[in-house]
Design a protein around this motif. Structure first.
Motif, mmCIF file in Angstrom:
data_model
loop_
_atom_site.group_PDB
_atom_site.id
_atom_site.type_symbol
_atom_site.label_atom_id
_atom_site.label_comp_id
_atom_site.label_asym_id
_atom_site.label_seq_id
_atom_site.Cartn_x
_atom_site.Cartn_y
_atom_site.Cartn_z
ATOM 1 N N THR A 1 68.079 4.164 115.157
ATOM 2 C CA THR A 1 66.949 5.481 114.704
ATOM 3 C C THR A 1 67.732 6.765 114.666
ATOM 4 O OG1 THR A 1 64.974 4.242 115.607
ATOM 5 C CG2 THR A 1 64.838 6.399 114.857
ATOM 6 N N PHE B 1 67.449 -0.086 119.289
ATOM 7 C CA PHE B 1 66.472 0.609 118.265
ATOM 8 C C PHE B 1 66.651 1.942 118.235
ATOM 9 C CE2 PHE B 1 62.371 2.508 117.392
ATOM 10 C CZ PHE B 1 62.119 1.994 116.269
ATOM 11 N N MET B 2 67.004 2.650 119.668
ATOM 12 C CA MET B 2 67.133 3.887 119.738
ATOM 13 C C MET B 2 68.521 4.590 119.045
ATOM 14 S SD MET B 2 65.695 5.167 123.381
ATOM 15 C CE MET B 2 67.070 4.355 124.116
ATOM 16 N N LEU C 1 67.406 -4.469 123.322
ATOM 17 C CA LEU C 1 66.677 -4.171 122.150
ATOM 18 C C LEU C 1 66.037 -2.866 122.014
ATOM 19 C CD1 LEU C 1 65.245 -7.866 121.345
ATOM 20 C CD2 LEU C 1 67.318 -6.840 120.593
ATOM 21 N N PHE C 2 65.487 -2.197 122.807
ATOM 22 C CA PHE C 2 65.026 -1.095 122.899
ATOM 23 C C PHE C 2 66.113 -0.021 122.781
ATOM 24 C CE2 PHE C 2 63.437 2.649 124.884
ATOM 25 C CZ PHE C 2 62.351 3.221 124.090
ATOM 26 N N THR C 3 67.402 -0.126 123.427
ATOM 27 C CA THR C 3 68.243 0.730 123.335
ATOM 28 C C THR C 3 69.009 0.722 122.038
ATOM 29 O OG1 THR C 3 68.827 0.250 125.790
ATOM 30 C CG2 THR C 3 70.691 1.440 124.557
ATOM 31 N N HIS D 1 63.105 -9.538 130.279
ATOM 32 C CA HIS D 1 63.195 -7.865 130.415
ATOM 33 C C HIS D 1 64.436 -7.475 129.935
ATOM 34 C CE1 HIS D 1 59.149 -8.302 132.380
ATOM 35 N NE2 HIS D 1 59.537 -9.311 132.963
ATOM 36 N N PHE E 1 65.015 -7.398 126.087
ATOM 37 C CA PHE E 1 63.958 -6.277 125.609
ATOM 38 C C PHE E 1 64.437 -4.811 125.833
ATOM 39 C CE2 PHE E 1 60.564 -3.436 126.300
ATOM 40 C CZ PHE E 1 59.816 -3.599 124.939
ATOM 41 N N LEU E 2 65.283 -4.531 127.098
ATOM 42 C CA LEU E 2 65.662 -3.365 127.414
ATOM 43 C C LEU E 2 67.022 -3.129 126.511
ATOM 44 C CD1 LEU E 2 65.835 -0.702 129.127
ATOM 45 C CD2 LEU E 2 67.317 -1.843 130.685
#
Length: 309
Positions: A173, A169-170, A165-167, A159, A162-163
């Motif tokens: 972008t 990715f933002m 990697l999501f940060t 978890h 994943f958090l």
């Protein structure tokens, strides 16, 4: 080498032969079990080496037939080994659903599936199936006690990673959209996905150099992306390291508190509290405790001359 599996998770399917086979395959505290482990490790490494050599064009052209029959030999042996594993287990389907059960299937299915995919039009699929056999190397994790610890740490940190990697990715972008608006298409930034590729390469400090900003603002953004990459690149390593340390402590230390002082940082094998010396195992008596004294009433009654027997 430590045992393959926790005996609490996998149990033999019966007494006699199945129990003896279970002890050889799933344990490693006997000479026969250690010999089985070593032989299986050698075969796994040899089968992976054959797959690697077969991918070399010169070796494949010269020894293709040899590689073919050697691979079938390994496949038959690994298939029999899997069948024996399932035979000696109480719940074989539970093993097949486990990580190592899936790896065992991946190790043998590609070769068997090639029998069902004939024809020249299937050469690409056959090649993929042949390469899948390289995943036999994952079976070596089965023989490393610390492998279970690492897998557990990975599962517990899923978890957080994943958090992270999501940060990332933002951020990628946002930087990609900015550089796409600023840089001309002639510099290579022809689309936002292309700019995302550049942002990932720059953020991870790889820097291929195939796409480079040419404007001062774009170069300034590149500096920001690289500095951001250096500042966050160690985050997943720290998360995983913390989970590994927590796993080591959980495996080494007990959570039970001392009945005398309440201290709860004792090693699993500790018998006495390291602070107050209290006996920790409440289910068994302290072997060093003094023997209980006889009651004073019994002593006086035995000394009373009027005491009638």
């Amino acid at each position: 080498m430590s045992g393959h599996f926790n005996k609490g998770n996998f149990k033999p399917g019966g007494e006699g032969l199945r129990t003896r086979v279970f002890q050889i395959i799933f344990e490693s505290d006997t000479p026969s079990a250690k010999g089985f482990d070593i032989a299986l490790i050698v075969m796994i490494l040899a089968s992976v080496l054959v797959v690697m050599l077969d991918s070399v064009a010169a070796y494949h052209a010269r020894y293709a037939d040899h590689f073919y029959w050697i691979e079938w030999g390994f496949t038959i042996v690994f298939t029999l080994e899997l069948a024996v594993r399932l035979y000696c287990l109480e719940r074989p389907l539970q093993y097949l659903r486990s990580f190592y059960g899936i790896v065992d299937l991946i190790a043998i299915l590609p070769t068997w599936l090639t029998l069902l995919i004939p024809g020249a039009q299937s050469l690409v699929i056959v090649r993929i199936l042949r390469v899948l056999r390289i995943f036999r190397i994952l079976r070596l994790m089965e023989f490393v006690g610390e492998g279970q610890l690492l897998l557990g740490a990975l599962r517990r940190s899923t978890h957080q990673v994943f958090l992270f990697l999501f940060t990332v990715f933002m951020l990628v972008t946002i930087f990609a959209a900015m550089i796409y608006l600023i840089e001309p298409a002639e510099a290579g930034f022809t689309s936002i996905p292309k700019a995302i590729y550049w942002a990932i390469v720059t953020l991870t400090t790889v820097g291929y150099g195939d796409i480079v900003p040419v404007t001062p603002i774009g170069q300034a953004i590149s500096v920001m992306v690289m500095l951001t990459g250096y500042s966050i690149i160690a985050v997943p390593t720290g998360i995983f390291s913390a989970e590994v340390i927590r796993s080591i402590r959980a495996d080494r230390y007990s959570d039970e508190a001392c009945p005398g002082c309440g201290h709860d940082r004792h090693e699993q094998r500790a018998k006495y509290c390291l602070r107050c010396g209290t006996w920790l195992d409440e289910e068994t008596p302290d072997p060093r405790a003094p023997a209980p004294e006889a009651s004073s009433a019994d002593d006086h009654s035995s000394d009373d001359p009027n005491n009638e027997t």
